[in-house]
Design a protein around this motif. Structure first.
Motif, PDB file in Angstrom:
ATOM      1  N   PHE A 207      38.145  38.246  48.739  1.00 47.61           N
ATOM      2  CA  PHE A 207      36.945  38.164  47.708  1.00 47.61           C
ATOM      3  C   PHE A 207      36.263  36.885  47.608  1.00 47.61           C
ATOM      4  O   PHE A 207      35.364  36.714  46.892  1.00 47.61           O
ATOM      5  CB  PHE A 207      37.234  38.590  46.365  1.00 47.61           C
ATOM      6  N   ILE A 211      31.996  38.551  45.376  1.00 48.55           N
ATOM      7  CA  ILE A 211      31.654  39.190  44.129  1.00 48.55           C
ATOM      8  C   ILE A 211      30.534  38.509  43.594  1.00 48.55           C
ATOM      9  O   ILE A 211      30.249  37.175  43.222  1.00 48.55           O
ATOM     10  CB  ILE A 211      32.898  39.024  43.146  1.00 48.55           C
ATOM     11  N   ILE A 221      29.574  42.318  46.646  1.00 51.79           N
ATOM     12  CA  ILE A 221      30.426  43.372  45.971  1.00 51.79           C
ATOM     13  C   ILE A 221      30.282  43.292  44.114  1.00 51.79           C
ATOM     14  O   ILE A 221      30.280  42.186  43.654  1.00 51.79           O
ATOM     15  CB  ILE A 221      31.834  43.180  46.219  1.00 51.79           C
ATOM     16  N   LYS A 222      29.839  44.434  43.624  1.00 46.75           N
ATOM     17  CA  LYS A 222      29.463  44.405  42.274  1.00 46.75           C
ATOM     18  C   LYS A 222      30.710  43.927  41.320  1.00 46.75           C
ATOM     19  O   LYS A 222      31.972  44.422  41.608  1.00 46.75           O
ATOM     20  CB  LYS A 222      28.966  45.696  41.868  1.00 46.75           C
ATOM     21  N   SER A 225      32.637  46.716  39.533  1.00 44.15           N
ATOM     22  CA  SER A 225      33.580  47.686  40.355  1.00 44.15           C
ATOM     23  C   SER A 225      34.706  46.972  40.237  1.00 44.15           C
ATOM     24  O   SER A 225      35.899  47.747  40.294  1.00 44.15           O
ATOM     25  CB  SER A 225      32.798  47.713  41.919  1.00 44.15           C
ATOM     26  N   TRP A 274      34.185  45.491  55.839  1.00 40.83           N
ATOM     27  CA  TRP A 274      34.458  44.581  54.625  1.00 40.83           C
ATOM     28  C   TRP A 274      33.292  43.498  54.602  1.00 40.83           C
ATOM     29  O   TRP A 274      32.837  42.934  53.532  1.00 40.83           O
ATOM     30  CB  TRP A 274      35.715  43.955  54.707  1.00 40.83           C
ATOM     31  N   PRO A 278      27.116  46.710  50.277  1.00 36.92           N
ATOM     32  CA  PRO A 278      27.214  48.289  49.567  1.00 36.92           C
ATOM     33  C   PRO A 278      26.332  49.483  50.273  1.00 36.92           C
ATOM     34  O   PRO A 278      26.841  50.367  50.450  1.00 36.92           O
ATOM     35  CB  PRO A 278      27.232  48.175  48.316  1.00 36.92           C
ATOM     36  N   THR A 284      32.786  48.355  50.619  1.00 35.73           N
ATOM     37  CA  THR A 284      32.354  47.460  49.507  1.00 35.73           C
ATOM     38  C   THR A 284      31.561  47.869  48.379  1.00 35.73           C
ATOM     39  O   THR A 284      31.038  47.097  47.463  1.00 35.73           O
ATOM     40  CB  THR A 284      31.642  46.342  50.194  1.00 35.73           C
ATOM     41  N   HIS A 285      31.318  49.292  48.633  1.00 38.78           N
ATOM     42  CA  HIS A 285      30.587  49.951  47.423  1.00 38.78           C
ATOM     43  C   HIS A 285      31.495  50.346  46.524  1.00 38.78           C
ATOM     44  O   HIS A 285      32.824  50.351  46.572  1.00 38.78           O
ATOM     45  CB  HIS A 285      29.964  51.353  48.102  1.00 38.78           C
ATOM     46  N   ILE A 289      35.545  50.449  46.360  1.00 43.06           N
ATOM     47  CA  ILE A 289      36.333  49.606  45.881  1.00 43.06           C
ATOM     48  C   ILE A 289      37.381  50.330  44.694  1.00 43.06           C
ATOM     49  O   ILE A 289      38.756  49.962  44.573  1.00 43.06           O
ATOM     50  CB  ILE A 289      35.612  48.588  44.862  1.00 43.06           C
TER      51      ILE A 289
END
Length: 367
Positions: A207, A211, A221-222, A225, A274, A278, A284-285, A289
């Motif tokens: 990660f 993020i 990535i949210k 999430s 990966w 998203p 990765t959505h 996740i």
């Protein structure tokens, strides 16, 4: 060494064991001793500051009002002082025992950078900026101040803004470095936020900088999430084993190792999915996740990080047989099929994808 001391008539108000100070100050002089502490990370990835960026349109609107005839800003600014600021009582209280009149003594040193000034604007960032920019000679404002360290200032900033539309991403990034009593919803997310921050700062971890947060704007990535995935695992899944249910504390390093180990295997199993944002990858959505988080809990509950590889790799190979992260169709059995990008971050779709992944994990390997 301070150039001089600014002495502001003030009222000290006792609230239990704490003290707040009510005073007035020329808003044009605020910048001499107070700064807006914008959120950022230093070279060692430590959180600095806590304010959201200034909103230019709002500031200009306030500025125009201040330059009109007979403007008034009745709401007090909130300032946080460090220990260089002191209160000197001038007279004993009369009639009440919870307030004392006196002076706030504030050091002024015009050579200091903003991050070295003795005060921060906790609430009133845009008003103070508008006063600074307005074409007026002075504008006295009411203010309330308190003396505290930066961690407590962050807590006060969250509490002061609790009823305002403060961006959730900003709150999530502040929580790990915040002390003090927080609303229950924020308190529950504090440990997940600590883990998320550490995940985002683990060099070469799955990660690392992936993020999206105020200090990692290029992440894809949210953050919400990730927080949902971690929170479920902490309370009901694989991370529960590292937690003390009595006080909510936990072995953060072991949790971090568990998460990085599992998600590192996921990244290595699906490298192309990966690496995509998203809109191009359901891995990765939010739906992916969370669903893969449930798979982590299913495959690794009660396992130590060193045992994760053996338990997870076989399951990931089985998922590969039917995965449709970036294209194609998910076949969920019973005649139900969904186009890869029709899955959304909703409870129903998270449940549907989780159950579909569990079917794949538990099927026979075909190669």
């Amino acid at each position: 060494m301070a150039d001089h001391m600014l002495r502001l008539p003030a009222l000290e108000v006792r609230q239990g064991s704490r003290r707040i100070y009510c005073f007035a100050v020329d808003g044009k002089r605020l910048h001499e001793f107070a700064a807006v502490s914008r959120i950022r990370r230093d070279s060692e990835d430590h959180l600095q500051g806590y304010q959201r960026p200034e909103v230019a349109n709002h500031i200009r609107a306030i500025q125009r009002y201040l330059e009109s005839e007979n403007p008034m800003l009745p709401n007090a600014l909130v300032l946080a002082f460090d220990s260089r600021v002191r209160f000197e009582p001038l007279a004993p209280s009369v009639g009440v025992n919870y307030s004392v009149s006196g002076e706030l003594v504030v050091p002024i040193d015009e050579t200091l950078e903003d991050d070295q000034k003795p005060a921060w604007v906790v609430d009133g960032q845009q008003r103070s900026a508008a006063i600074r920019e307005a074409d007026i000679s002075e504008f006295p404002v009411a203010a309330v101040g308190f003396i505290a360290d930066e961690a407590e200032q962050r807590a006060q900033f969250i509490l002061v803004n609790n009823t305002k539309p403060l961006p959730k991403g900003l709150i999530h990034e502040l929580l790990p470095d915040t002390n003090g009593k927080l609303p229950p919803a924020y308190a529950r997310r504090q440990l997940p936020a600590v883990l998320m921050t550490r995940l985002n700062g683990t060099f070469q971890g799955p990660f690392y900088r992936a993020i999206a947060t105020p200090t990692s704007p290029d992440g894809y990535i949210k953050d919400n999430s990730i927080l949902k995935m971690i929170e479920h695992s902490l309370y009901e899944g694989a991370l529960y084993q590292y937690r003390d249910p009595a006080d909510g504390a936990g072995d953060v390093d072991q949790m971090l190792l568990h998460l990085n180990t599992y998600w590192g295997l996921v990244r290595d199993a699906f490298p192309e999915a990966w690496a995509q944002p998203p809109r191009l990858s359901r891995l990765t959505h939010g739906v992916g996740i969370q669903a893969m988080g449930f798979i982590m809990d299913y495959l690794t509950e009660d396992l130590s990080p060193k045992d994760i590889g053996a338990a997870v790799n076989e399951g990931l190979k089985r998922i590969e047989q039917g995965a449709a992260w970036t294209g194609g169709t998910w076949n969920f059995g019973g005649g139900e099929a969904r186009k890869w990008n029709s899955l959304q971050n909703t409870p129903n779709d998270v449940r549907l994808l989780t159950n579909g992944l569990l079917r794949l994990v538990n099927q026979e390997i075909l190669f």
